[in-house]
Enzyme design. Structure first.
Site, PDB file in Angstrom:
ATOM      1  CB  CYS A  88      -0.925   0.018   1.210  1.00 22.64           C
ATOM      2  SG  CYS A  88      -1.880  -1.494   1.428  1.00 22.64           S
ATOM      3  CG  HIS A 357      -5.925   1.245  -1.096  1.00 23.74           C
ATOM      4  ND1 HIS A 357      -4.751   1.835  -1.510  1.00 23.74           N
ATOM      5  CD2 HIS A 357      -5.583   0.396  -0.082  1.00 23.74           C
ATOM      6  CE1 HIS A 357      -3.748   1.369  -0.785  1.00 23.74           C
ATOM      7  NE2 HIS A 357      -4.224   0.501   0.086  1.00 23.74           N
ATOM      8  CB  CYS A 387      -1.651   0.806   7.582  1.00 26.04           C
ATOM      9  SG  CYS A 387      -3.236   0.520   6.751  1.00 26.04           S
TER      10      CYS A 387
END
EC number: 2.3.1.9
Length: 401
Positions: A88, A357, A387
């Site tokens: 991520c 995302h 995160c």
């Protein structure tokens, strides 16, 4: 070390899984945003030393992704390129790697690129070269498999990131109602930004070929103007079968998405020579690790360290871009920081739950958004953090240039 500035962060719209951009490869999305970056800035490709590309779900259709995308767009063969994966945090890591090259004098101008087509994440086999057994070949879904193996053998995550999020829910005592309220606020802010045109300057339209004619996709597909607390509350928790107290749903978690984003990383002096207008200055950054089963709160040590290195406090920040992997992990981070969930500085134009995302692109997507949020809010300092599945987090402090 030399000072680093960010110029012209741009992004494509974010598409839903299987949605408007599903027929477009990650490579084509990357080429689209790279081409727009050159066109809008007038940057001579020969002035770029390298392209660092982030991608979480690559294939061998474009190995060393940054190099291939650069060559396809028309960068000269002297422009180097590679790809990286910090899950991520990959997009922001591409920016930080570019910054380190510029700071140390290894390069003068680097393009940081992030691209992901989760709609086209591969199905793969690791057994095919050994022949077919009686049961045939096992095909792994890269999306789900990556979430199960990201902690390695010693820290298995069999329930993926959702299971980790539910651990934080139990540990912090975070209610389903609080998670849904944050998710609703995220959608409301993203939809308001869309309707006001706040995203327009950072967006690069994508042409999607059709049977008869092409369609231009020019706005994010994931924000929902029609969502309500009742609609969010009606969604079934993903792990309800194995955990009767489960609260994480598709509505209070980030989406699976398609997008690309890019920016130019250089020095103020070189930017002036090339006619580029810096939007942000890098102040500090940090990376932190924690237990993979508690990865959602890793932004706490990462952000604390980045802020300490910059000599500033949360009270000094004008914008806090904390990626919404899950509403529950955002709320857990805020609890550790002592911040309110309705803090107006937090994701003023939405985040992962509403915008989406697209793993490799998210970090630079966030950067493009905060680069426009700061002047709109007459702010000076911003924090970007997220995160990372597997127990990591990145954080960076930027100053309005």
């Amino acid at each position: 070390m030399r000072e680093v500035v960010i110029c012209s962060p741009l992004r494509t719209p974010v598409g839903r899984m299987g949605g408007a951009l599903a027929s477009i490869s990650a490579l084509t999305l990357a080429e689209t945003v790279l081409g727009a970056l050159l066109e809008r800035t007038g940057l001579d490709p020969a002035a770029v030393d390298g392209v660092i590309a982030a991608q979480g779900y690559p294939t061998m259709e474009a190995p060393a992704f940054g190099r291939v995308a650069a060559l396809n767009v028309g960068f000269p063969v002297t422009t180097t390129g590679y790809q990286l994966d910090r899950r991520c945090g990959s997009g922001l890591q591409a920016v930080m790697n570019a910054a380190m090259e510029v700071q140390t004098g290894v390069a003068d101008v680097v393009v940081a690129l992030g691209a992901e087509s989760m709609s086209n994440a591969p199905l793969y086999t690791v057994e095919g070269r050994r022949g077919f057994g009686g049961a045939g070949l096992m095909l792994h879904d890269a999306l789900s498999r990556g979430r199960e193996t990201v902690g390695g053998r010693r820290f298995p995550t069999p329930e993926g990131n959702v299971g980790s999020a539910e651990r934080l829910r139990a540990e912090y005592g975070i209610s389903r109602e609080a998670q849904d309220a944050l998710a609703l606020r995220s959608h409301e802010r993203a939809v308001a930004a869309q309707q006001s045109g706040a995203f327009d300057a950072e967006l690069v339209p994508v042409e999607v070929p059709g049977r008869r004619e092409s369609v231009i996709v020019g706005r994010d597909e994931h924000p929902r103007a029609d969502t309500t607390l009742d609609a969010l509350g009606a969604l079934r928790p993903i792990l309800l079968r194995s955990d009767p107290d489960a609260t994480v749903t598709a509505g209070n978690a980030s989406g699976q998405n398609d997008a690309a984003a890019a920016c130019i990383v250089t020095t103020p002096e070189r930017a002036a020579e090339l006619g580029l207008r810096p939007t942000l200055r890098l102040v500090s950054w940090a990376v932190a690790g924690n237990d993979p089963l508690r990865f959602g709160v890793a932004p706490v040590p990462a952000a604390n360290l980045a802020l300490a290195r910059a000599g500033i406090r949360f009270a000094d920040l004008d914008v806090i871009e904390l990626n919404e992997a899950f509403a529950v992990q955002v709320l857990a981070c805020l609890a550790d920081w002592g911040l309110d969930a309705d803090d107006p500085r937090l994701n003023p134009r939405g985040s992962g739950i509403s915008i989406g995302h697209p793993i490799g692109a998210t970090g630079i997507r966030m950067l493009a958004t905060l680069a426009h949020e700061l002047p709109a809010l007459d702010g000076t300092l911003a924090l970007e953090t997220m995160c990372i599945g597997g127990g990591q987090a990145l954080a960076a402090v930027f100053e309005r240039a």
